[in-house]
Design a protein around this motif. Structure first.
Motif, PDB file in Angstrom:
ATOM      1  N   ASN A 243       0.739  -0.999  -0.027  1.00  0.00           N
ATOM      2  CA  ASN A 243       0.091   0.118   0.099  1.00  0.00           C
ATOM      3  C   ASN A 243       0.781   1.235   0.200  1.00  0.00           C
ATOM      4  OD1 ASN A 243      -2.612  -0.950   0.076  1.00  0.00           O
ATOM      5  ND2 ASN A 243      -2.986  -1.217   1.953  1.00  0.00           N
ATOM      6  N   LEU A 246       2.419   2.035  -3.514  1.00  0.00           N
ATOM      7  CA  LEU A 246       1.443   2.352  -4.211  1.00  0.00           C
ATOM      8  C   LEU A 246       1.117   3.875  -3.868  1.00  0.00           C
ATOM      9  CD1 LEU A 246      -1.355  -0.316  -4.571  1.00  0.00           C
ATOM     10  CD2 LEU A 246      -0.250   0.793  -6.479  1.00  0.00           C
ATOM     11  N   ARG A 249       4.047   6.099  -5.263  1.00  0.00           N
ATOM     12  CA  ARG A 249       4.273   6.412  -6.757  1.00  0.00           C
ATOM     13  C   ARG A 249       3.515   7.406  -7.364  1.00  0.00           C
ATOM     14  NH1 ARG A 249       3.329   0.494  -8.574  1.00  0.00           N
ATOM     15  NH2 ARG A 249       4.907   0.321  -7.009  1.00  0.00           N
TER      16      ARG A 249
END
Ligand SMILES: Nc1nc2c(ncn2[C@@H]2O[C@H](COP(=O)(O)OP(=O)(O)OP(=O)(O)O)[C@@H](O)[C@H]2O)c(=O)[nH]1
Length: 883
Positions: A243, A246, A249
């Motif tokens: 998580n 992500l 990113r």
């Protein structure tokens, strides 16, 4: 002195620069005037002096304003006045020809300085005014446009620049203050918050964290900022890492996750984490996290889930059908039993349906059909509970589904309310009680019916009669009761056995039922008693009774046994005076007894005469219950005499009842009443104990070679009483009397009523050592087979046979037979009712050993009996001797 140049976090403002700039302006102008004046000594022109004085005053004001910013010297009027004064001073100096002052820079300075303090259109007006004043003074001193025009524009430009600068600084100052305020607010909120707020750089190193972290995970802010990294639960770690990757990113991305992190003290804390990627935001430049401790919530949810599962299990294991509905009557919860009953596989399939939407007659998908009217009734009832808020409890309903046997249900329905008290639905519990209902009905049938004949029993009949007895004052309906009792049914049992007796009863029941119209109710009321309830009048009831007796004319044939039966019937009709069923039955019973007394196999109706008789019996029954405790019973002793020598050899104990109400009553009258009420048991024991005490005294006072005996009557009812034999044994022990001098007398007819039982009981009595006598012998149809087995010592020849001795050869023959029988069975004999010398002569001739009767003596009180004992005189045995 510390000059308060900078305020509000280092930002300059127009008024602050104005304070400094105005001081600088006045001081530098003052300095220039003073220098020029000193160098050129222009004399003391008045206007120069005035200007000098004004500028000096203004410099002082500016100095005070600079040094004491708290003094309010910057009001708009004050500033305009100051501008006017400064402008006037510069104007006057500009017009001086003796003092070579260049005025333009001062006009520019004036416009620039005051534009800092004044705002908006006022500032513009002031700038314009100062520029115009500068131009005018230049024109006044002979200046050409090319001399003053540049100065005019420069003044305007400088003033406007200054005004713009002041405005920008004011805006800057406001922003700065706002930012500081926001920061303060944020700090306060962050400190007060229960949630953790955290900012990290892109490598997840903490750059900001609020103090709530200490409450949540036990670490301080400093520890976290220094790089403390609490452990993540191993099960949550991969998800957490994925998580975060992500999140990092993509700019603007966000995440939400729940995971467990180890508290500084070692336990796991459930956290809900929301993260926002703010790396792109220069003001933050990091990843922002809001972290909430949800351990309590997770625990509560876990408990809730567990409780829910438990409740579900309880619901599903419950054999009752349970369901809940919302306020529109739609199913919200159903248990497995309910689902199964209606052919559903899960709660979800029923959820949202109404009862009426359950499959209709014919069924769907193999589901159990519900008749539309049944479904509608259920739905309406549920809606009534919801709307009225009134519970339905313990309601028994019968449900018949197509092609199925009827079932019984017991239902409980409760309204449900929300927190505001408004109706929100209902809860129903429906129990299939068919089995218990059937069992109950079976029990009820058993309780109300006779198992042998299948007819209604006594209880049923009494209830039926009770239902027909109307309140006092209301005329009773036409009702008659036939009390039917078989005659001598005992002998059927005795002769052919109980099984045959049972089958006879069944046949009699069948014949009675067959003879009577269906509307008449026939019950088996007791052993060989049947009670019939008919709505017929008395004549019709009599006619029915005769038919019943005729129905028994045909013998009953069981296997190869032929049994001849008869019955006696008493009839009574319901009268207004009958307040209970037993009062009506009592009258029919009394009539039946009348029929028995008048020869049996006949019908008697209850009438006024019988009523008197029955009432007297009932009253005597009540009085007799108190006779013992009121000492109304007395004992008399009738001598028994040896017929060989006339010597007294014993007594028979006889009871007397001296009732204050009814006078002296003979045993023949009250013993049957005592037998029926059961009083015979305590009365008999009392009499026996008194007799034993008496006999013991006599044995001690008048010892003889052959001690006198005492005969005491016992009834079958006494003998059958469970504690009787034990009580006799105790009396013998208590009184210490010689048991073989006590002779217990049982009538032949009662002994033969149930010979087998009698043999057993008499044998037990015999084992106590007492003598046993068979009373009233010759009247009771003794079976020789049984007589032989009875453990008796004496036969007492009934008075009926003694009566005819000397007169009737038949009686002599019977007595002769009895005496022969006694001799054969080795029994002693005593003749009762001896009243004449002729009787004695015959009895002696026939070989009877003892006699008892008025010829010798009636029953006498104890004192008199004792005198007889004391005298010990033989009785004369012939008339002459007697006379
Ligand atoms: N076989 C059989 N006999 C029963 C049953 N219940 C009662 N009895 C017998 O029925 C007889 C009833 O006797 P009673 O009515 O007192 O006397 P009874 O011999 O009929 O003589 P009376 O009534 O005076 O004419 C008793 O011997 C009982 O033992 C039963 O269910 N089956």
């Amino acid at each position: 002195m510390k000059l308060p140049l900078v305020r509000a976090g280092g930002a300059y403002t127009g008024p602050e620069i104005f304070r400094l700039a105005s001081l600088f302006l006045y001081a530098s102008l003052l300095l220039e005037i003073c220098l020029l004046w000193w160098m050129d000594k222009p004399g003391s022109t008045r206007s120069v002096k005035v200007s000098l004085f004004v500028v000096a005053a203004l410099a002082v004001v500016a100095l005070i304003r600079f040094a004491r910013p708290g003094l309010h010297l910057l009001g708009r009027r004050h500033v305009l006045l100051e501008l006017l004064a400064a402008g006037a001073a510069i104007g006057m100096l500009s017009l001086q020809s003796q003092l070579p002052i260049a005025p333009l820079p001062w006009w520019i300075g004036l416009a620039s300085v005051f534009a800092l303090e004044l705002q908006g259109s006022l500032a513009l007006a002031v700038i314009l005014a100062v520029a115009v004043a500068g131009a005018l003074t230049s024109v006044a001193t002979g200046g050409q446009p090319e001399d003053w025009l540049p100065g005019f524009f420069v003044t305007l430009f400088a003033g406007l620049l200054s005004a713009s600068l002041s405005k920008a600084m004011a805006a800057n100052q406001a922003s700065l203050e706002q930012a500081l305020m926001n920061e303060r607010r944020f700090n306060v909120i962050a400190r007060a918050a229960r949630h953790v707020f955290m900012i990290t750089d892109r490598r997840f190193r903490t750059t900001y964290i609020n103090p709530a972290i200490t409450d949540v995970l036990g670490y301080s802010e400093q520890e976290m900022l220094a790089g403390a990294a609490p452990a993540i639960h191993p099960e949550d770690l991969p998800r957490r890492n994925a998580n975060l990757q992500l999140l990092r990113r993509k700019a603007g991305a966000s995440l939400s996750m729940k995971l467990r992190i180890r508290h500084r003290e070692g336990h796991w804390v459930w956290l809900e984490i929301r993260g926002y990627n703010m790396l792109h935001d220069p003001a933050i430049g990091g990843l922002v996290f809001s972290i909430e401790d949800i351990s309590a919530r997770v625990e509560a949810e876990r408990k809730l889930t567990e409780e829910h599962a438990l409740l579900r299990t309880v619901l599903d294991l419950n054999p009752s059908m349970i369901y809940a509905k919302d306020s529109n009557g739609r199913f919200t919860i159903t248990n497995a039993s309910f689902q199964k009953h209606y052919g559903y596989a899960s709660d979800a399939e029923l959820h949202g349906k109404t009862t009426e939407e359950l499959p209709g007659a014919g069924g769907e998908d193999g589901r159990h059909p519900v008749l539309p009217e049944t479904a509608r009734r259920m739905h309406l009832q549920d809606m009534h509970v919801i709307r009225s808020g009134v519970a339905v409890e313990n309601l028994e309903v019968q449900d018949m589904r197509d092609g199925e046997v009827e079932r019984w249900y017991r239902t409980f329905k409760y309204p449900l309310r929300d927190s505001s008290g408004a109706a929100s639905g209902m809860l129903a519990i429906v129990r299939d009680v068919t089995d218990s209902k059937e069992y109950e009905m079976r029990l009820e049938h058993l309780a109300m019916h006779d198992s042998l004949t299948g007819l209604p029993n006594r209880r049923f009949m009494l209830k039926m009669i009770a239902d027909l007895i109307l309140p006092e004052g209301v005329p009773p309906p036409q009702i008659a009761v036939l009390y039917f009792d078989l005659d001598f049914f005992k002998s059927v049992n005795d002769t052919h056995g109980h099984d045959t007796g049972d089958r006879c009863l069944m046949e009699v029941a069948r014949r009675i039922r067959y003879e009577l119209p269906p509307e008449d109710m026939v019950s088996r009321f007791g052993g060989d008693e049947f009670v019939i309830l008919t709505h017929a009048g008395m004549d019709a009831a009599r006619e029915r009774a005769s038919r019943l007796l005729s129905a028994l004319d045909r013998p009953v044939v069981i296997d190869d046994i032929v049994v001849k039966l008869h019955g006696s019937i008493g009839i009574a009709k319901l009268l207004p005076s009958h307040r209970t069923p037993s009062e009506l039955i009592r009258d029919a019973d009394a009539a039946m007894y009348q029929a028995k007394e008048r020869g049996r196999n006949r019908v008697e109706a209850f009438n006024a005469e019988l009523q008197v008789w029955a009432t007297r019996r009932a009253q005597m029954d009540v009085a007799l219950r108190f006779a013992l405790e009121r000492k109304e019973l007395t004992l008399v002793y009738q001598p028994q005499v040896a017929l060989a020598d006339g010597r007294l050899c014993g007594f028979e104990l006889l009871l007397r009842w001296n009732s204050p109400q009814y006078g002296e009553i003979k045993p023949d009258d009250f013993i049957p009443i005592a037998e029926r009420s059961g009083m015979v048991v305590p009365i008999g024991l009392w009499a026996l104990e008194q007799a034993c005490i008496q006999l013991k005294k006599w044995h001690q006072a008048y010892p003889r070679q052959t001690p006198v005996t005492l005969g005491v009557n016992v009834s079958m009812r006494q003998l059958m009483h469970s504690s009787f034999i034990g009580e006799v044994a105790q009396i013998l022990v208590r009184t210490g009397v010689a048991a073989n001098c006590i002779e217990l007398e049982l009538t032949e007819s009662s002994a033969m009523a149930n010979p087998q039982q009698t043999i057993e009981n008499l044998s037990r009595l015999k084992s106590l050592g007492v003598r046993l006598a068979l009373d009233d012998f010759g009247t009771g149809y003794s079976s020789l087979a049984y007589l032989q087995r009875l453990p008796i010592d004496v036969l007492k020849i009934d008075r009926a046979f003694a009566r005819g001795l000397g007169l009737d050869n038949n009686d002599a023959g019977i007595v002769q037979m009895i005496l022969t029988l006694a001799q054969l069975l080795d029994l002693d004999t005593i003749a009762e009712g001896v009243e004449t010398a002729e009787q004695i002569t015959v009895l002696r001739r026939l070989g009877c050993r003892m006699g008892q009767g008025y010829f010798f003596s009636a029953g006498v009180p104890a004192a008199q009996a004792e005198r007889l004992l004391a005298a010990d005189q033989p009785y004369p045995l012939s008339l002459t001797a007697h006379a």
